[in-house]
Design a protein around this motif. Structure first.
Motif, PDB file in Angstrom:
ATOM      1  N   LEU A  39       4.544   3.882 -14.541  1.00 49.61           N
ATOM      2  CA  LEU A  39       3.171   3.395 -14.705  1.00 49.61           C
ATOM      3  C   LEU A  39       3.137   1.864 -14.699  1.00 49.61           C
ATOM      4  CD1 LEU A  39       1.815   5.848 -17.428  1.00 49.61           C
ATOM      5  CD2 LEU A  39       1.086   5.708 -15.040  1.00 49.61           C
ATOM      6  N   TYR A  40       4.155   1.252 -15.293  1.00 49.28           N
ATOM      7  CA  TYR A  40       4.194  -0.209 -15.314  1.00 49.28           C
ATOM      8  C   TYR A  40       4.337  -0.784 -13.907  1.00 49.28           C
ATOM      9  CZ  TYR A  40       5.627  -4.996 -16.165  1.00 49.28           C
ATOM     10  OH  TYR A  40       5.697  -6.370 -16.138  1.00 49.28           O
ATOM     11  N   VAL A  41       5.296  -0.272 -13.132  1.00 48.08           N
ATOM     12  CA  VAL A  41       5.495  -0.828 -11.782  1.00 48.08           C
ATOM     13  C   VAL A  41       4.297  -0.519 -10.899  1.00 48.08           C
ATOM     14  CG1 VAL A  41       8.007  -0.795 -11.906  1.00 48.08           C
ATOM     15  CG2 VAL A  41       6.820   1.198 -11.009  1.00 48.08           C
ATOM     16  N   LEU A  42       3.675   0.645 -11.102  1.00 47.10           N
ATOM     17  CA  LEU A  42       2.476   0.968 -10.331  1.00 47.10           C
ATOM     18  C   LEU A  42       1.353   0.001 -10.659  1.00 47.10           C
ATOM     19  CD1 LEU A  42       0.847   2.805  -8.447  1.00 47.10           C
ATOM     20  CD2 LEU A  42       0.405   4.303 -10.411  1.00 47.10           C
ATOM     21  N   ALA A  43       1.107  -0.217 -11.957  1.00 52.84           N
ATOM     22  CA  ALA A  43       0.048  -1.147 -12.361  1.00 52.84           C
ATOM     23  C   ALA A  43       0.364  -2.559 -11.882  1.00 52.84           C
ATOM     24  CB  ALA A  43      -0.122  -1.116 -13.878  1.00 52.84           C
ATOM     25  N   ARG A  44       1.629  -2.963 -11.981  1.00 54.96           N
ATOM     26  CA  ARG A  44       2.027  -4.311 -11.567  1.00 54.96           C
ATOM     27  C   ARG A  44       1.809  -4.515 -10.068  1.00 54.96           C
ATOM     28  NH1 ARG A  44       5.892  -8.099 -14.144  1.00 54.96           N
ATOM     29  NH2 ARG A  44       6.471  -9.658 -12.589  1.00 54.96           N
ATOM     30  N   SER A  45       2.003  -3.459  -9.278  1.00 47.90           N
ATOM     31  CA  SER A  45       1.824  -3.583  -7.829  1.00 47.90           C
ATOM     32  C   SER A  45       0.371  -3.816  -7.443  1.00 47.90           C
ATOM     33  CB  SER A  45       2.344  -2.328  -7.127  1.00 47.90           C
ATOM     34  OG  SER A  45       1.512  -1.203  -7.383  1.00 47.90           O
ATOM     35  N   TYR A  46      -0.556  -3.562  -8.377  1.00 47.83           N
ATOM     36  CA  TYR A  46      -1.978  -3.777  -8.106  1.00 47.83           C
ATOM     37  C   TYR A  46      -2.433  -5.201  -8.446  1.00 47.83           C
ATOM     38  CZ  TYR A  46      -3.275   1.010  -6.954  1.00 47.83           C
ATOM     39  OH  TYR A  46      -3.414   2.227  -6.326  1.00 47.83           O
ATOM     40  N   VAL A  47      -1.517  -6.003  -8.984  1.00 45.17           N
ATOM     41  CA  VAL A  47      -1.883  -7.376  -9.329  1.00 45.17           C
ATOM     42  C   VAL A  47      -2.406  -8.098  -8.094  1.00 45.17           C
ATOM     43  CG1 VAL A  47      -0.969  -9.614 -10.030  1.00 45.17           C
ATOM     44  CG2 VAL A  47      -0.297  -7.563 -11.266  1.00 45.17           C
ATOM     45  N   GLY A  48      -3.557  -8.726  -8.228  1.00 43.28           N
ATOM     46  CA  GLY A  48      -4.148  -9.457  -7.119  1.00 43.28           C
ATOM     47  C   GLY A  48      -5.026  -8.616  -6.210  1.00 43.28           C
TER      48      GLY A  48
ATOM     49  N   ARG B 268       0.831  -1.202   0.000  1.00 42.96           N
ATOM     50  CA  ARG B 268       0.000   0.000   0.000  1.00 42.96           C
ATOM     51  C   ARG B 268       0.874   1.264   0.000  1.00 42.96           C
ATOM     52  NH1 ARG B 268      -2.547  -0.987   4.366  1.00 42.96           N
ATOM     53  NH2 ARG B 268      -4.080  -2.359   3.367  1.00 42.96           N
ATOM     54  N   LEU B 269       1.938   1.254   0.785  1.00 39.71           N
ATOM     55  CA  LEU B 269       2.859   2.392   0.825  1.00 39.71           C
ATOM     56  C   LEU B 269       3.501   2.613  -0.543  1.00 39.71           C
ATOM     57  CD1 LEU B 269       4.526   4.578   2.280  1.00 39.71           C
ATOM     58  CD2 LEU B 269       6.155   2.782   2.923  1.00 39.71           C
ATOM     59  N   PHE B 270       3.942   1.524  -1.159  1.00 38.06           N
ATOM     60  CA  PHE B 270       4.578   1.643  -2.474  1.00 38.06           C
ATOM     61  C   PHE B 270       3.591   2.212  -3.492  1.00 38.06           C
ATOM     62  CE2 PHE B 270       5.333  -0.019  -6.722  1.00 38.06           C
ATOM     63  CZ  PHE B 270       6.629   0.434  -6.950  1.00 38.06           C
ATOM     64  N   ARG B 271       2.366   1.700  -3.508  1.00 38.34           N
ATOM     65  CA  ARG B 271       1.388   2.171  -4.488  1.00 38.34           C
ATOM     66  C   ARG B 271       1.110   3.660  -4.311  1.00 38.34           C
ATOM     67  NH1 ARG B 271      -0.948  -3.116  -3.767  1.00 38.34           N
ATOM     68  NH2 ARG B 271      -2.302  -2.354  -2.110  1.00 38.34           N
ATOM     69  N   ARG B 272       0.983   4.101  -3.068  1.00 35.33           N
ATOM     70  CA  ARG B 272       0.729   5.526  -2.831  1.00 35.33           C
ATOM     71  C   ARG B 272       1.901   6.389  -3.290  1.00 35.33           C
ATOM     72  NH1 ARG B 272      -1.880   5.175   3.302  1.00 35.33           N
ATOM     73  NH2 ARG B 272      -3.931   4.348   2.659  1.00 35.33           N
ATOM     74  N   LEU B 273       3.111   5.965  -2.939  1.00 37.08           N
ATOM     75  CA  LEU B 273       4.293   6.724  -3.347  1.00 37.08           C
ATOM     76  C   LEU B 273       4.438   6.741  -4.867  1.00 37.08           C
ATOM     77  CD1 LEU B 273       7.151   5.880  -0.797  1.00 37.08           C
ATOM     78  CD2 LEU B 273       6.343   8.155  -1.468  1.00 37.08           C
ATOM     79  N   ALA B 274       4.239   5.584  -5.490  1.00 35.16           N
ATOM     80  CA  ALA B 274       4.386   5.499  -6.942  1.00 35.16           C
ATOM     81  C   ALA B 274       3.347   6.367  -7.646  1.00 35.16           C
ATOM     82  CB  ALA B 274       4.266   4.047  -7.396  1.00 35.16           C
ATOM     83  N   LEU B 275       2.116   6.367  -7.131  1.00 38.61           N
ATOM     84  CA  LEU B 275       1.063   7.179  -7.734  1.00 38.61           C
ATOM     85  C   LEU B 275       1.387   8.666  -7.616  1.00 38.61           C
ATOM     86  CD1 LEU B 275      -1.706   7.280  -9.088  1.00 38.61           C
ATOM     87  CD2 LEU B 275      -2.750   7.273  -6.813  1.00 38.61           C
ATOM     88  N   VAL B 276       1.821   9.090  -6.428  1.00 35.77           N
ATOM     89  CA  VAL B 276       2.191  10.495  -6.228  1.00 35.77           C
ATOM     90  C   VAL B 276       3.379  10.859  -7.116  1.00 35.77           C
ATOM     91  CG1 VAL B 276       3.105  12.161  -4.557  1.00 35.77           C
ATOM     92  CG2 VAL B 276       1.264  10.618  -3.888  1.00 35.77           C
ATOM     93  N   THR B 277       4.329   9.939  -7.236  1.00 37.26           N
ATOM     94  CA  THR B 277       5.513  10.204  -8.055  1.00 37.26           C
ATOM     95  C   THR B 277       5.146  10.365  -9.516  1.00 37.26           C
ATOM     96  OG1 THR B 277       6.912   8.970  -6.504  1.00 37.26           O
ATOM     97  CG2 THR B 277       7.787   9.347  -8.706  1.00 37.26           C
TER      98      THR B 277
END
Length: 339
Positions: A169-178, A15-24
Motif C-alpha cells: 500500500l505504501y509503494v502504491l500510494a507513493r507511486s501516485y505522488v504528483g 501507470r503499469l506499476f500502479r495497475r500491477l501494484a493495485l491488482v497485487t
C-alpha cells in the motif's frame, strides 16, 4: 523531442506499476480470505506435507489414489482425521496455488518497479523487500504445516501478511505522488494523534481477534465441526473482550470521521478514505453478528478477518495521504512532488 519521449515512457511505466501494484494488493487480500476459508473449514491439514500434497505435486481426488498404508504414514500429521477428505485436500491445495500466484504477481510488481530506480529508488527497494518477505512467508507457511497448525505460527503467518499489505500500500500510494491532489486539511497534528490512536486500537483488536480464533481452535478440537452452534458459548472471556472492544473501535473511528469532515476542504482522497473506513467497519460488525448469532457460518470467519485487515489498510493509507509531504519525501533529484 527526446525529453518528451522520455517523459511519456516514464508515465507509461508508472501507470503499469500502479495497475500491477493495485491488482497485487487485491490479490493479497483475496489470499488472506482464502487462507481464512482453509482455517474455518478445518482444511489446514488437508495436505499433511509441504510443498507436495500426499507426496505428489497434484493431490489425489479419491482414496484409491493413495498408498494402502497412508493412514500409518500421515495419521499423526492429520491430527487424528485419518480418513481421506478430497474437499479439504483440494481446499488447502488451491490455497497453496493461490499463494504461488500471489508470489508471481509480487515478482511482476518488482519488475515493474525497476524504472523507479531513476526517479524514486524507495519504490524499487520496498518492492524488493516485499518480494523477499513473500519468500519468507512461504517458508513460514511450511512451518505452519510442520507444526501441525500451531496457533502461534498461524498468528505470525497472518501478521506477516499484514506487513506485506502495508508495504504494498505504501509503494502504491507513493507511486501516485504528483498525479493526484490531496485536499487541504486543518489541525493535522490533532487528527494525526487521533489517527495513530485509532491504528493502534484497531491493530490491538485484530490481535485480540487472533486470540479468539486460537481459542476457537481449542473448542473445535473438543466439540468438532458438527457442533458449530456451540462454539461461541464455549469461547469464554476472550470473545466477550473482543466483542466489547469493538464499541471502542466504532467510537474512535466515528470520531476520526467527524474530525476529517470538519477540518478538510473539498471531496478528495482523505474524505473518500474516511468514508471507506466507516463502510468497512459496518461490514465487519455485520460479519461479527452473523458469526455470533448464526452458528459461525464457514464463510463469515474469513470475511471477518479480511475486512479487519482492509480496515487497517485503509487507516494506514489515510495516514499516508494526510502526511504526504513527510512520508512521500523524495530525493533532491526527483521530479516527483506532492500536489
Amino acid at each position: 523531442m527526446t525529453n518528451s519521449k522520455t517523459l511519456t515512457e516514464r508515465r507509461n511505466n508508472n501507470r503499469l506499476f500502479r495497475r500491477l501494484a493495485l491488482v497485487t494488493v487485491a490479490i493479497v487480500y483475496l489470499l488472506i480470505m482464502v487462507g481464512g476459508i482453509v482455517r474455518s473449514t478445518g482444511a489446514g491439514m488437508g495436505c499433511p506435507d509441504w510443498p507436495k500434497c500426499f507426496g505428489s505435486w497434484v493431490p489425489p481426488t479419491e482414496e484409491s489414489q493413495l498408498p494402502l498404508n497412508y493412514k500409518e504414514i500421515y495419521g499423526a500429521k492429520l491430527k487424528g482425521e485419518v480418513e481421506f477428505n478430497a474437499v479439504k485436500t483440494w481446499t488447502e491445495y488451491v490455497n497453496r496455488l493461490f499463494g504461488a500466484f500471489t508470489g508471481l504477481m509480487i515478482f511482476a510488481t518488482l519488475l515493474a518497479s525497476i524504472p523507479f530506480l531513476r526517479s524514486d529508488k524507495a519504490i524499487f527497494y520496498l518492492s524488493l523487500l516485499t518480494f523477499l518477505l513473500v519468500g519468507f512467508q512461504g517458508w513460514l507457511g511450511a512451518k505452519v504445516v510442520s507444526s501441525e497448525l500451531l496457533p502461534v505460527m498461524i498468528t505470525l503467518h497472518m501478521l506477516l501478511a499484514i506487513v506485506i499489505v502495508f508495504i504494498l500500500l505504501y509503494v502504491l500510494a507513493r507511486s501516485y505522488v504528483g498525479t493526484i491532489q490531496v485536499e487541504a486539511v486543518q489541525n493535522k497534528p490533532k487528527i494525526n494523534r487521533l489517527l495513530i490512536v485509532v491504528l493502534v486500537l484497531s491493530l490491538a483488536q485484530v490481535l485480540i481477534g487472533t486470540q479468539v480464533r486460537e481459542a476457537m481452535d481449542l473448542v473445535i478440537d473438543d466439540l468438532g465441526y458438527s457442533a458449530r452452534n456451540q462454539w461461541i458459548d464455549a469461547l469464554g472471556a476472550t470473545f466477550y473482550i473482543h466483542r466489547s472492544f469493538s464499541i471502542i473501535i466504532v467510537g474512535t473511528n466515528a470520531w476520526l470521521y467527524y474530525w476529517i469532515y470538519k477540518y478538510s476542504a473539498g471531496h478528495g482522497p482523505i474524505r473518500m478514505l474516511a468514508k471507506s473506513i466507516m463502510a468497512i467497519i459496518a461490514v465487519e460488525i455485520l460479519t461479527g453478528v452473523v458469526m455470533a448469532y448464526l452458528a459461525v457460518p464457514a464463510l463469515s470467519q474469513p470475511l471477518h478477518l479480511t475486512f479487519a485487515v482492509a480496515m487497517l489498510g485503509a487507516q494506514f493509507v489515510l495516514y499516508l495521504f494526510l502526511n504526504a509531504e513527510i512520508v512521500f519525501r523524495t530525493s533532491a533529484h526527483s521530479e516527483l512532488k506532492v500536489v
